[in-house]
Enzyme design. Structure first.
Site, mmCIF file in Angstrom:
data_model
loop_
_atom_site.group_PDB
_atom_site.id
_atom_site.type_symbol
_atom_site.label_atom_id
_atom_site.label_comp_id
_atom_site.label_asym_id
_atom_site.label_seq_id
_atom_site.Cartn_x
_atom_site.Cartn_y
_atom_site.Cartn_z
ATOM 1 C CD GLU A 1 -8.986 23.613 -2.728
ATOM 2 O OE1 GLU A 1 -8.337 23.080 -1.805
ATOM 3 O OE2 GLU A 1 -9.343 24.791 -2.713
ATOM 4 C CB THR A 2 -7.530 21.445 -9.912
ATOM 5 O OG1 THR A 2 -6.951 22.705 -10.298
ATOM 6 C CG2 THR A 2 -7.936 20.690 -11.151
#
Length: 265
Positions: A48-49
């Site tokens: 995830e970002t």
């Protein structure tokens, strides 16, 4: 026009670098276009970002895997709060308030770590999807359905640790993720889990905070107590403390910044 934005990589649910679950955190000065955020997430190539931008009474927070935007992510929320506190964007005594696609999420400082307040997602028994046991390489004891994830209980913790799934076959199971779990086999661990999400571009997520919104109510009912200690037994591994509070789950953990930089975009 090019912007220079602060970018951080944080190991969440970790007390030392190179453990737990890495997330990228990008601090924005204003909301950004989803297509651009998706490109950044693909470039970072982490599970995830997170993108954090100022909002009234807190911050807007969005999460992207390398392939899609998701509605809820625990470790990237923890990482985002850690960045806000570490950079002194927020004072230590002020909880982080995040406006997200899953509603308002808050994160507060607790001793040497943090505690997140997330919505509980109790799973219900369901029909076992065709091909699930073969794809996992293990026979489920129970299969349950949460809002977006399947929960698969196995006979013991050793079975969870030893899984070598067929990810191409798992990708055909219709669920954001497949959470595999079993009772813990150590005194300081009530249950273990692993999380597989090939449908959203993540074969295995190292430590998945959002999965524990589903696991906490399940194991609280199974073990008849509302405070639990969990360990996600991925290669990197991560420890979580959990407290079920009505329709909310308080998820505790620590985080470590691995590097900081500037995104030229």
């Amino acid at each position: 026009m090019r912007r220079d934005l602060r970018l951080f990589q944080v190991d969440a649910f970790a007390d030392r670098p190179f453990s737990g679950n890495p997330a990228a955190v990008c601090l924005l000065d204003a909301p950004a276009e989803p297509a651009w955020m998706q490109q950044v997430a693909a470039e970072m190539n982490l599970s995830e970002t997170a993108f954090v931008s100022p909002a009234e009474d807190g911050f807007d927070l969005r999460w992207f895997t390398p392939a899609v935007e998701v509605d809820l992510c625990g470790h990237a929320t923890l990482a985002s709060a850690h960045v806000l506190f570490e950079t002194e964007t927020l004072a230590a005594a002020t909880p982080a308030r995040f406006h997200t696609r899953s509603g308002l999420l808050t994160v507060g400082r607790r001793d040497e770590g943090y505690e997140m307040d997330f919505p509980a997602d109790p799973p219900a028994p369901c029909t076992t999807p065709a091909g699930l046991a073969a794809a996992l390489g293990a026979e489920p004891v129970a299969v349950l359905q949460g809002r977006v994830d399947l929960v698969v209980r196995l006979a013991d913790a050793a079975s969870v640790r030893g899984l070598t799934p067929d990810f191409a076959a798992l990708r055909r199971i219709k669920a954001r993720g497949i959470i595999v779990t079993a009772a813990g086999d150590k005194p300081d661990c009530d249950f273990v889990s692993r999380f597989f999400g090939p449908q959203v571009g993540i074969d295995e997520d190292p430590v998945t905070g959002s999965a524990h919104c589903t696991l906490a109510p399940y194991w609280a009912a199974e073990l008849d107590r509302d405070r639990l200690n969990a360990y996600q037994v991925s290669a990197r591994g991560g420890r979580l403390s959990l407290a079920l509070d009505g329709d909310r789950v308080r998820i505790g953990g620590r985080a470590v910044t691995v590097f900081t930089g500037v995104l030229h975009a």
